[in-house]
Design a protein around this motif. Sequence first.
Motif, PDB file in Angstrom:
ATOM      1  N   GLU A  49    -111.679  -8.227 -33.307  1.00  0.00           N
ATOM      2  CA  GLU A  49    -112.696  -8.128 -34.358  1.00  0.00           C
ATOM      3  C   GLU A  49    -112.025  -8.190 -35.720  1.00  0.00           C
ATOM      4  N   GLY A  50    -112.432  -9.158 -36.499  1.00  0.00           N
ATOM      5  CA  GLY A  50    -111.881  -9.293 -37.846  1.00  0.00           C
ATOM      6  C   GLY A  50    -112.900  -8.803 -38.860  1.00  0.00           C
ATOM      7  N   LYS A  51    -112.665  -9.120 -40.132  1.00  0.00           N
ATOM      8  CA  LYS A  51    -113.555  -8.617 -41.179  1.00  0.00           C
ATOM      9  C   LYS A  51    -114.902  -9.328 -41.166  1.00  0.00           C
ATOM     10  N   ALA A  52    -114.899 -10.605 -40.820  1.00  0.00           N
ATOM     11  CA  ALA A  52    -116.152 -11.364 -40.890  1.00  0.00           C
ATOM     12  C   ALA A  52    -116.624 -11.928 -39.552  1.00  0.00           C
ATOM     13  N   LYS A  53    -115.755 -11.832 -38.524  1.00  0.00           N
ATOM     14  CA  LYS A  53    -116.115 -12.434 -37.241  1.00  0.00           C
ATOM     15  C   LYS A  53    -115.606 -11.590 -36.071  1.00  0.00           C
ATOM     16  N   GLN A  54    -116.241 -11.805 -34.923  1.00  0.00           N
ATOM     17  CA  GLN A  54    -115.739 -11.232 -33.669  1.00  0.00           C
ATOM     18  C   GLN A  54    -115.412 -12.394 -32.742  1.00  0.00           C
ATOM     19  N   ILE A  55    -114.398 -12.201 -31.916  1.00  0.00           N
ATOM     20  CA  ILE A  55    -113.999 -13.240 -30.960  1.00  0.00           C
ATOM     21  C   ILE A  55    -114.182 -12.690 -29.547  1.00  0.00           C
ATOM     22  N   TYR A  56    -114.898 -13.449 -28.716  1.00  0.00           N
ATOM     23  CA  TYR A  56    -115.125 -13.067 -27.318  1.00  0.00           C
ATOM     24  C   TYR A  56    -114.496 -14.100 -26.396  1.00  0.00           C
ATOM     25  N   ARG A 107    -117.426 -10.621 -54.945  1.00  0.00           N
ATOM     26  CA  ARG A 107    -116.195 -10.016 -55.481  1.00  0.00           C
ATOM     27  C   ARG A 107    -116.418  -9.494 -56.898  1.00  0.00           C
ATOM     28  N   ARG A 108    -117.181 -10.259 -57.701  1.00  0.00           N
ATOM     29  CA  ARG A 108    -117.300  -9.945 -59.130  1.00  0.00           C
ATOM     30  C   ARG A 108    -118.642  -9.322 -59.497  1.00  0.00           C
ATOM     31  N   ASP A 109    -119.399  -8.885 -58.496  1.00  0.00           N
ATOM     32  CA  ASP A 109    -120.705  -8.244 -58.721  1.00  0.00           C
ATOM     33  C   ASP A 109    -121.645  -9.094 -59.570  1.00  0.00           C
ATOM     34  N   ALA A 139    -113.787  -7.556 -49.769  1.00  0.00           N
ATOM     35  CA  ALA A 139    -112.962  -8.197 -50.796  1.00  0.00           C
ATOM     36  C   ALA A 139    -111.867  -7.217 -51.197  1.00  0.00           C
ATOM     37  N   PHE A 140    -110.887  -7.718 -51.894  1.00  0.00           N
ATOM     38  CA  PHE A 140    -109.763  -6.903 -52.369  1.00  0.00           C
ATOM     39  C   PHE A 140    -109.155  -6.104 -51.219  1.00  0.00           C
ATOM     40  N   ASP A 141    -108.737  -6.810 -50.178  1.00  0.00           N
ATOM     41  CA  ASP A 141    -108.086  -6.185 -49.018  1.00  0.00           C
ATOM     42  C   ASP A 141    -108.949  -5.129 -48.352  1.00  0.00           C
ATOM     43  N   GLY A 142    -110.241  -5.357 -48.327  1.00  0.00           N
ATOM     44  CA  GLY A 142    -111.134  -4.441 -47.636  1.00  0.00           C
ATOM     45  C   GLY A 142    -111.554  -3.241 -48.473  1.00  0.00           C
ATOM     46  N   LEU A 143    -111.096  -3.158 -49.723  1.00  0.00           N
ATOM     47  CA  LEU A 143    -111.465  -2.018 -50.587  1.00  0.00           C
ATOM     48  C   LEU A 143    -112.945  -2.086 -50.958  1.00  0.00           C
ATOM     49  N   LYS A 144    -113.449  -3.296 -51.140  1.00  0.00           N
ATOM     50  CA  LYS A 144    -114.865  -3.477 -51.457  1.00  0.00           C
ATOM     51  C   LYS A 144    -115.565  -3.983 -50.194  1.00  0.00           C
ATOM     52  N   LYS A 145    -116.616  -3.259 -49.817  1.00  0.00           N
ATOM     53  CA  LYS A 145    -117.336  -3.622 -48.597  1.00  0.00           C
ATOM     54  C   LYS A 145    -118.816  -3.778 -48.909  1.00  0.00           C
ATOM     55  N   GLY A 146    -119.479  -4.665 -48.197  1.00  0.00           N
ATOM     56  CA  GLY A 146    -120.917  -4.819 -48.380  1.00  0.00           C
ATOM     57  C   GLY A 146    -121.492  -5.734 -47.333  1.00  0.00           C
ATOM     58  N   ILE A 147    -122.778  -6.004 -47.504  1.00  0.00           N
ATOM     59  CA  ILE A 147    -123.460  -6.926 -46.600  1.00  0.00           C
ATOM     60  C   ILE A 147    -124.052  -8.028 -47.465  1.00  0.00           C
ATOM     61  N   ILE A 148    -123.861  -9.259 -47.057  1.00  0.00           N
ATOM     62  CA  ILE A 148    -124.585 -10.368 -47.686  1.00  0.00           C
ATOM     63  C   ILE A 148    -125.563 -10.850 -46.620  1.00  0.00           C
ATOM     64  N   GLU A 149    -126.848 -10.671 -46.912  1.00  0.00           N
ATOM     65  CA  GLU A 149    -127.866 -10.931 -45.901  1.00  0.00           C
ATOM     66  C   GLU A 149    -127.795 -12.364 -45.364  1.00  0.00           C
ATOM     67  N   ASN A 150    -127.722 -12.451 -44.038  1.00  0.00           N
ATOM     68  CA  ASN A 150    -127.666 -13.741 -43.332  1.00  0.00           C
ATOM     69  C   ASN A 150    -126.417 -14.575 -43.611  1.00  0.00           C
TER      70      ASN A 150
END
Length: 235
Positions: free
Chosen positions: A3-10, A209-211, A28-39
Amino acid sequence: MYEGKAKQIYSTDDPNQVLMKYKDEATAFDGLKKGIIENKGIVNNRVSNLLMGLLEKEGIETHLVRQIDERNVLVKNLRIIPVEVVVRNLIAGSLAKRVGKEEGMPLPATIIELYYKNDELHDPMINEYHARVLGWATDEQLKEMHSQAERINEILKKFFDSIGIILVDFKLEFGLYQGRVILGDEISPDTCRLWDKESLEKLDKDRFRRDLGKEAEAYQEVVRRIETAVAAVNG
Ligand code: UDP
């Protein structure tokens, strides 16, 4: 499997193929900033598959086998080379900072950079000596990665230009499959800088990244333009 930051591998029944599932999580920024972008997962899956399909038509082998559904794609099971290849047409992001130049300055020729794919070390920039001497890639593989990156850039630059988008820069990952170096990972608004040609509006992960807001809308706009162009080509 992973499991990576944006994908899972099966894994699949076929050891030569794996299933990649795209998530909506954004970091972003090495995982310091986290969020959801819908879809985002749906858009990136679609965009990456369409772009890789386009590259395949131009003779570039990719890991794409076929899209399974909105978020899942079947791909060849590559042994990823831990060297990320960044291709730049305009100055932006970390390059702007490193060389003290304004973002948006066009470059007279393409710049290709290598980064060591290692989260703990924050993906440091490396050169070919590091990659070769430290055993991450052979000389031959590095040459292959460079020449493919140049060709991919020419194809994608032209394609994005035709849909009113400037391809500022992007990141590629390659892997080994049956002894060949082939393109893996994804090509999407997460891994490219894409600017609208007219307004210079950012249509990529920099919105997150830049809000800058309207991330989901920007991603949708990219997939909409690509789908329209590909539909026109396919009649
Ligand atoms: N990039 C990426 N993954 C990374 C680092 C960079 O996809 O781990 C992409 C990024 O989206 C941009 C290009 O590579 O399109 C160049 O990124 P840059 O070196 O400017 O780094 P940034 O400032 O974006 O971290």
